[in-house]
Scaffold this active site. Structure first.
Site, short mmCIF file in Angstrom:
data_model
loop_
_atom_site.label_atom_id
_atom_site.label_comp_id
_atom_site.label_asym_id
_atom_site.label_seq_id
_atom_site.Cartn_x
_atom_site.Cartn_y
_atom_site.Cartn_z
N CYS A 189 -6.76 0.62 -0.84
CA CYS A 189 -6.18 -0.74 -0.88
C CYS A 189 -7.20 -1.84 -1.16
CB CYS A 189 -5.41 -1.02 0.39
SG CYS A 189 -6.37 -0.97 1.90
N ASP B 209 0.84 -1.19 0.00
CA ASP B 209 0.00 0.00 0.00
C ASP B 209 0.89 1.25 0.00
OD1 ASP B 209 -2.26 -1.59 0.22
OD2 ASP B 209 -2.38 -1.41 2.39
N GLN B 210 0.52 2.23 -0.76
CA GLN B 210 1.16 3.55 -0.78
C GLN B 210 2.67 3.51 -0.99
OE1 GLN B 210 -0.82 2.86 2.29
NE2 GLN B 210 -2.65 3.44 1.18
N HIS C 81 -5.94 -8.43 3.17
CA HIS C 81 -7.02 -7.47 3.33
C HIS C 81 -8.30 -7.93 2.62
CE1 HIS C 81 -7.55 -2.99 4.50
NE2 HIS C 81 -8.45 -3.78 5.04
#
Length: 181
Positions: A53, A13-14, A104
Site C-alpha cells: 500500500c 487496499d487489496q 497512509h
C-alpha cells in the site's frame, strides 16, 4: 452555466477490480459504487505496479515510479515529502480538495496537497504505537467514542481488524453512524 466537474478517487487496499456488482460478481453487492461507475468514468484496466500500500499510494499520488519515490516496499515512518501530488495539482487548479480515510503517509497529518483531511487510520500500527492521543492520527475514533459514550470504543471491537477474516455484527447504534454526515 457550466457544469461542475467532480473527481472522486477511491483508493483501497487489496480490493480486486472484479469484486463489484457492476462487474457481474456473483456475491459482491456494491450498489453505491455501481452507481458511481455507471454515472462516471471507471478505469477497468488500471493496475498497481506494487501490491504494497505505501509504495502504491506514493506512486498514485505523485505519478512517479516506485524507484523514483524511493518507496519500494511496506515501511512506516518514512516522510512523504513530494512537492507535487495529484491533490496539490487539483488544488492549484481551483478544485476544492478533501481526503477522507486512510492516506497512509508520514507524518500522519500531512495533507499532501489536500485542503482538508479527515483521517481514519485503518489501524496503522505505527501511529498507534506512540504514547499519544489517538486523535493525532485518527478523526473517526474520537467521533466514535463520543457517539457511543465509550472512551475505549474501537472499530475492530467486533473482530474486523486489519488483515482479519473474522467478522461479527456491528454492535453500535446505527443512528450514530447516520449522524456522521
Amino acid at each position: 452555466m457550466s457544469q461542475a466537474n467532480n473527481v472522486v478517487l477511491i483508493c483501497v487496499d487489496q480490493w480486486r477490480g472484479d469484486a463489484l456488482g457492476c462487474e457481474g460478481h456473483p456475491i459482491a453487492m456494491t450498489p453505491h459504487l455501481d452507481q458511481l461507475a455507471a454515472e462516471g468514468v471507471r478505469f477497468g484496466r488500471a493496475y498497481s505496479a506494487t501490491p504494497s500500500c505505501i509504495p502504491a499510494r506514493a506512486s498514485l499520488y505523485t505519478r512517479l515510479s516506485q524507484t523514483s519515490t524511493g518507496k519500494v516496499g511496506y515501511r512506516d515512518g518514512v516522510p512523504f515529502d513530494y512537492p507535487v501530488t495529484i491533490a496539490s495539482e487539483f488544488t492549484k487548479n481551483g478544485y476544492q480538495t478533501q481526503a477522507i480515510g486512510k492516506l497512509h503517509v508520514f507524518p500522519e497529518r500531512s495533507q499532501i496537497g489536500f485542503q482538508n483531511v479527515l483521517l481514519h487510520d485503518g489501524y496503522l500500527h505505527f501511529g498507534r504505537k506512540k504514547p499519544r492521543d489517538i486523535g493525532m492520527v485518527d478523526d473517526y475514533l474520537p467521533w466514535l467514542r463520543e457517539k457511543t459514550g465509550d472512551p475505549k470504543a474501537d472499530y475492530f471491537d467486533n473482530g474486523v481488524n486489519c488483515n482479519s477474516q473474522v467478522a461479527r455484527p456491528w454492535d453500535k447504534d446505527e443512528g450514530s453512524a447516520r449522524d456522521a454526515g
